[in-house]
Design a protein around this motif. Structure first.
Motif, PDB file in Angstrom:
ATOM      1  N   LEU A 137       1.071  -1.038  -0.038  1.00  0.00           N
ATOM      2  CA  LEU A 137       0.088   0.313   0.127  1.00  0.00           C
ATOM      3  C   LEU A 137       1.088   1.431  -0.108  1.00  0.00           C
ATOM      4  CD1 LEU A 137      -2.488   1.527   0.645  1.00  0.00           C
ATOM      5  CD2 LEU A 137      -2.391   0.987   2.677  1.00  0.00           C
ATOM      6  N   ALA A 138       2.041   1.307   0.357  1.00  0.00           N
ATOM      7  CA  ALA A 138       2.622   2.106   0.845  1.00  0.00           C
ATOM      8  C   ALA A 138       3.203   2.936  -0.733  1.00  0.00           C
ATOM      9  CB  ALA A 138       3.792   2.078   2.501  1.00  0.00           C
ATOM     10  N   ARG A 139       4.022   1.743  -0.860  1.00  0.00           N
ATOM     11  CA  ARG A 139       4.144   2.096  -2.509  1.00  0.00           C
ATOM     12  C   ARG A 139       3.589   2.666  -3.590  1.00  0.00           C
ATOM     13  NH1 ARG A 139       6.610  -3.224  -1.051  1.00  0.00           N
ATOM     14  NH2 ARG A 139       5.348  -4.178  -2.457  1.00  0.00           N
ATOM     15  N   THR A 140       2.321   1.697  -3.614  1.00  0.00           N
ATOM     16  CA  THR A 140       1.001   2.249  -4.340  1.00  0.00           C
ATOM     17  C   THR A 140       0.596   3.949  -3.998  1.00  0.00           C
ATOM     18  OG1 THR A 140       0.607   0.013  -4.928  1.00  0.00           O
ATOM     19  CG2 THR A 140      -0.750   1.805  -5.293  1.00  0.00           C
ATOM     20  N   VAL A 141       0.260   3.830  -2.955  1.00  0.00           N
ATOM     21  CA  VAL A 141       0.536   5.546  -2.787  1.00  0.00           C
ATOM     22  C   VAL A 141       1.512   6.462  -3.059  1.00  0.00           C
ATOM     23  CG1 VAL A 141       0.048   7.099  -0.950  1.00  0.00           C
ATOM     24  CG2 VAL A 141      -1.205   4.702  -1.070  1.00  0.00           C
ATOM     25  N   SER A 142       2.710   5.977  -2.953  1.00  0.00           N
ATOM     26  CA  SER A 142       3.910   6.711  -3.083  1.00  0.00           C
ATOM     27  C   SER A 142       3.752   7.261  -4.613  1.00  0.00           C
ATOM     28  CB  SER A 142       5.360   6.326  -2.254  1.00  0.00           C
ATOM     29  OG  SER A 142       5.909   7.008  -2.855  1.00  0.00           O
ATOM     30  N   LEU A 143       3.316   6.165  -5.525  1.00  0.00           N
ATOM     31  CA  LEU A 143       3.349   6.381  -6.590  1.00  0.00           C
ATOM     32  C   LEU A 143       2.531   7.279  -7.206  1.00  0.00           C
ATOM     33  CD1 LEU A 143       4.172   2.593  -7.438  1.00  0.00           C
ATOM     34  CD2 LEU A 143       6.189   5.287  -8.085  1.00  0.00           C
ATOM     35  N   LEU A 144       1.238   7.164  -6.304  1.00  0.00           N
ATOM     36  CA  LEU A 144       0.483   7.787  -6.690  1.00  0.00           C
ATOM     37  C   LEU A 144       0.108   9.676  -6.249  1.00  0.00           C
ATOM     38  CD1 LEU A 144      -2.508   5.265  -5.769  1.00  0.00           C
ATOM     39  CD2 LEU A 144      -2.044   6.101  -8.158  1.00  0.00           C
ATOM     40  N   ARG A 145       0.829   9.736  -5.566  1.00  0.00           N
ATOM     41  CA  ARG A 145       2.086  10.928  -5.316  1.00  0.00           C
ATOM     42  C   ARG A 145       2.219  11.662  -6.053  1.00  0.00           C
ATOM     43  NH1 ARG A 145       5.727  12.595  -1.499  1.00  0.00           N
ATOM     44  NH2 ARG A 145       5.560  14.663  -0.923  1.00  0.00           N
ATOM     45  N   ALA A 146       3.506  10.780  -6.442  1.00  0.00           N
ATOM     46  CA  ALA A 146       4.147  11.173  -7.675  1.00  0.00           C
ATOM     47  C   ALA A 146       3.762  11.919  -8.144  1.00  0.00           C
ATOM     48  CB  ALA A 146       5.308  10.173  -8.013  1.00  0.00           C
ATOM     49  N   VAL A 147       2.730  11.254  -9.311  1.00  0.00           N
ATOM     50  CA  VAL A 147       1.925  11.031 -10.297  1.00  0.00           C
ATOM     51  C   VAL A 147       0.867  12.456 -10.204  1.00  0.00           C
ATOM     52  CG1 VAL A 147       2.653   9.501 -11.678  1.00  0.00           C
ATOM     53  CG2 VAL A 147       0.088   9.777 -10.174  1.00  0.00           C
ATOM     54  N   GLY A 148       0.477  13.237  -9.054  1.00  0.00           N
ATOM     55  CA  GLY A 148      -0.018  14.348  -8.450  1.00  0.00           C
ATOM     56  C   GLY A 148      -1.936  13.943  -8.123  1.00  0.00           C
ATOM     57  N   VAL A 149      -1.546  12.393  -7.831  1.00  0.00           N
ATOM     58  CA  VAL A 149      -2.757  12.586  -6.601  1.00  0.00           C
ATOM     59  C   VAL A 149      -2.677  13.006  -5.340  1.00  0.00           C
ATOM     60  CG1 VAL A 149      -4.396  10.500  -5.725  1.00  0.00           C
ATOM     61  CG2 VAL A 149      -2.925  10.445  -8.257  1.00  0.00           C
ATOM     62  N   PRO A 150      -4.275  14.166  -5.263  1.00  0.00           N
ATOM     63  CA  PRO A 150      -4.288  14.544  -4.200  1.00  0.00           C
ATOM     64  C   PRO A 150      -4.200  13.817  -3.254  1.00  0.00           C
ATOM     65  CG  PRO A 150      -6.246  15.263  -5.946  1.00  0.00           C
ATOM     66  CD  PRO A 150      -5.511  13.764  -6.395  1.00  0.00           C
ATOM     67  N   ARG A 151      -4.257  14.581  -1.753  1.00  0.00           N
ATOM     68  CA  ARG A 151      -4.190  13.748  -0.501  1.00  0.00           C
ATOM     69  C   ARG A 151      -6.165  13.682  -0.121  1.00  0.00           C
ATOM     70  NH1 ARG A 151      -1.480  15.982   4.803  1.00  0.00           N
ATOM     71  NH2 ARG A 151      -2.445  14.228   6.144  1.00  0.00           N
TER      72      ARG A 151
END
Length: 300
Positions: free
Chosen positions: A286-300
């Motif tokens: 989950l941490a790896r996936t969320v980190s990648l999503l954050r990197a592509v601009g998904v808002p918190r």
């Protein structure tokens, strides 16, 4: 409670003046200048339903001995759906150190022990939003979770696999859920803990509350700049675990952000996460996936 013709202006004269608004995806809040009350305006998804659920659940939680904010006024009308709560003392749980996270999880377990055991005296409790059973058809637990997605998710390639993975929830007892447990919703005041923000309260499997805790903790640490490898997933194994519910929570977050975000996670990734049997491995994924999503601009 105010009369139905009470206006926001009258409420502000009685409980305000209120300061600058803080806007989040589904609510706008304003603190009174004297710090005695908080005005909350519900926005986005089902504002009137969320207002009613929060007021009902707060009042019932107070009767059960939980420390919750007092409802000073609530209504809906031209000004929207809103509630004025009495302010509570304390500060949000800290999670910046391992010791702080352990303390926070301890508070969560103490709260959920009291909250989830209520099902013992509510044998007829059925899955649904809010704490009050409503008349209507009985919805299975997995269907209650799936129904929280937007209709577009039914066409996604992971839909059928997630539906099947959630089926075992039918063997879980139905309990009262807070529905949105995270550090800022538990206010610590010396040895006392106050619980706020009950608008997502529901009836369902207890693991939903525990998964919410893990999801918010992982996501928020990452969005505050903590590297994925440093997220303390081992500490979270104190909580009951369900990989399918963890996948559901990740997808629900994406579904409620930008329309295109739901397609950023593939069916293969969902399948791997739902099949994970070990909590530390699932939380690390989950941490790896969320980190990648954050990197592509998904808002918190």
């Amino acid at each position: 409670m105010p009369d139905v013709d009470t206006t926001m202006r009258e409420i502000e004269l009685k409980h305000g003046p209120f300061g600058q608004a803080i806007t989040k995806p589904f609510a706008r809040t304003r603190r009174a200048v004297d710090e005695r009350s908080l005005l909350k305006v519900y926005m986005g998804i089902d504002p009137e339903g969320r207002r009613k659920r929060e007021v009902e659940s707060v009042e019932r939680a107070a009767h059960l001995g939980l420390s919750v904010p007092e409802v000073l006024a609530t209504d809906t009308g031209e000004d929207g759906s809103w509630t004025v709560f009495g302010m509570l003392p304390g500060v949000p749980c800290g999670v910046r150190t391992g010791r702080a996270i352990e303390g926070y999880l301890g508070h969560v377990l103490n709260l959920t022990h009291r909250l989830h055991r209520l099902h013992r005296s509510s044998a007829s409790l059925v899955p649904g939003l809010g704490w009050e059973n409503r008349h209507g058809r009985l919805v299975p637990q997995h269907r209650f979770l799936l129904d929280q997605f937007s209709s577009r998710c039914r066409l996604r390639p992971w839909w059928e696999a997630l539906t099947e993975a959630l089926q075992p929830l039918e063997s879980h007892p139905v309990v009262h859920l807070h529905g949105d447990l995270k550090p800022e919703h538990l206010l610590v005041d010396d040895d006392r803990v106050h619980v706020v923000d009950w608008e997502a309260s529901a009836r369902g499997p207890a693991v939903v509350d525990y998964t919410d805790v893990v999801f918010h903790l992982v996501r928020d640490l990452l969005y505050e700049g903590v590297p994925p490898k440093d997220v303390p997933v081992g500490l979270m194994t104190r909580l009951p675990f369900s990989a399918p519910v963890l996948a559901w929570r990740l997808l629900l977050w994406l579904d409620r952000r930008r329309p295109e975000d739901i397609d950023l996670v593939t069916a293969r990734e969902v399948g791997r996460l739902t099949a994970e049997e070990q909590a530390p491995a699932a939380y690390a994924a989950l941490a790896r996936t969320v980190s990648l999503l954050r990197a592509v601009g998904v808002p918190r």
